[in-house]
Design a protein around this motif. Sequence first.
Motif, PDB file in Angstrom:
ATOM      1  N   GLU A  36       0.830  -1.206   0.000  1.00 23.19           N
ATOM      2  CA  GLU A  36       0.000   0.000   0.000  1.00 23.19           C
ATOM      3  C   GLU A  36       0.867   1.261   0.000  1.00 23.19           C
ATOM      4  O   GLU A  36       0.586   2.213  -0.726  1.00 23.19           O
ATOM      5  N   PHE A  37       1.933   1.251   0.812  1.00 25.95           N
ATOM      6  CA  PHE A  37       2.825   2.414   0.864  1.00 25.95           C
ATOM      7  C   PHE A  37       3.545   2.605  -0.466  1.00 25.95           C
ATOM      8  O   PHE A  37       3.734   3.730  -0.920  1.00 25.95           O
ATOM      9  N   ARG A  38       3.942   1.511  -1.120  1.00 23.65           N
ATOM     10  CA  ARG A  38       4.605   1.601  -2.433  1.00 23.65           C
ATOM     11  C   ARG A  38       3.647   2.186  -3.469  1.00 23.65           C
ATOM     12  O   ARG A  38       4.043   3.007  -4.294  1.00 23.65           O
ATOM     13  N   ASP A  39       2.370   1.764  -3.435  1.00 24.39           N
ATOM     14  CA  ASP A  39       1.370   2.307  -4.357  1.00 24.39           C
ATOM     15  C   ASP A  39       1.208   3.806  -4.138  1.00 24.39           C
ATOM     16  O   ASP A  39       1.106   4.577  -5.095  1.00 24.39           O
ATOM     17  N   LYS A  42       4.169   5.631  -5.624  1.00 25.83           N
ATOM     18  CA  LYS A  42       4.026   5.745  -7.085  1.00 25.83           C
ATOM     19  C   LYS A  42       3.056   6.866  -7.433  1.00 25.83           C
ATOM     20  O   LYS A  42       3.303   7.669  -8.335  1.00 25.83           O
ATOM     21  N   ALA A  43       1.929   6.925  -6.711  1.00 26.73           N
ATOM     22  CA  ALA A  43       0.911   7.944  -6.970  1.00 26.73           C
ATOM     23  C   ALA A  43       1.458   9.355  -6.743  1.00 26.73           C
ATOM     24  O   ALA A  43       1.068  10.292  -7.444  1.00 26.73           O
ATOM     25  N   GLU A  50      12.897  -1.258  -7.130  1.00 30.06           N
ATOM     26  CA  GLU A  50      12.473  -2.628  -7.444  1.00 30.06           C
ATOM     27  C   GLU A  50      13.451  -3.586  -6.781  1.00 30.06           C
ATOM     28  O   GLU A  50      14.480  -3.915  -7.351  1.00 30.06           O
ATOM     29  N   THR A  51      13.135  -3.989  -5.567  1.00 28.24           N
ATOM     30  CA  THR A  51      14.016  -4.855  -4.793  1.00 28.24           C
ATOM     31  C   THR A  51      13.239  -6.046  -4.258  1.00 28.24           C
ATOM     32  O   THR A  51      12.015  -6.036  -4.235  1.00 28.24           O
ATOM     33  N   LYS A  52      13.970  -7.037  -3.851  1.00 26.02           N
ATOM     34  CA  LYS A  52      13.403  -8.166  -3.111  1.00 26.02           C
ATOM     35  C   LYS A  52      14.119  -8.186  -1.777  1.00 26.02           C
ATOM     36  O   LYS A  52      15.343  -8.279  -1.761  1.00 26.02           O
ATOM     37  N   PRO A  53      13.522  -8.091  -0.649  1.00 24.45           N
ATOM     38  CA  PRO A  53      12.080  -7.885  -0.465  1.00 24.45           C
ATOM     39  C   PRO A  53      11.673  -6.469  -0.849  1.00 24.45           C
ATOM     40  O   PRO A  53      12.503  -5.581  -0.945  1.00 24.45           O
ATOM     41  N   ARG A  54      10.410  -6.282  -1.081  1.00 22.62           N
ATOM     42  CA  ARG A  54       9.883  -4.964  -1.413  1.00 22.62           C
ATOM     43  C   ARG A  54      10.114  -4.016  -0.233  1.00 22.62           C
ATOM     44  O   ARG A  54      10.040  -4.445   0.922  1.00 22.62           O
ATOM     45  N   VAL A  55      10.352  -2.749  -0.545  1.00 16.29           N
ATOM     46  CA  VAL A  55      10.577  -1.766   0.509  1.00 16.29           C
ATOM     47  C   VAL A  55       9.756  -0.510   0.237  1.00 16.29           C
ATOM     48  O   VAL A  55       9.350  -0.254  -0.894  1.00 16.29           O
ATOM     49  N   ALA A  56       9.519   0.256   1.302  1.00  7.23           N
ATOM     50  CA  ALA A  56       8.805   1.532   1.203  1.00  7.23           C
ATOM     51  C   ALA A  56       9.579   2.566   2.021  1.00  7.23           C
ATOM     52  O   ALA A  56      10.379   2.204   2.884  1.00  7.23           O
TER      53      ALA A  56
END
Length: 67
Positions: A36-39, A42-43, A50-56
């Motif tokens: 949700e924070f990544r979305d 982006k907004a 673009e990493t694994k694990p995802r980060v915010a």
Amino acid sequence: MKTKEEILDQLYISPSDLKILIPEIGIDRCRKYIKEFRDEMKAKGLFVPETKPRVALTKLVKEKLGL
């Protein structure tokens, strides 16, 4: 294991870091929050790595969750 202070000083936060900060919530919920924070990032036109694990952004997480 990282301390809460170390995590809050990072630029980005992962679901496992969020789990350390808020142990009461499950890892799946942590992943959902990060998504949700990544979305939202982006907004707002912010850079989303673009990493694994995802980060915010830690700043956004602290703001939204009141940490």
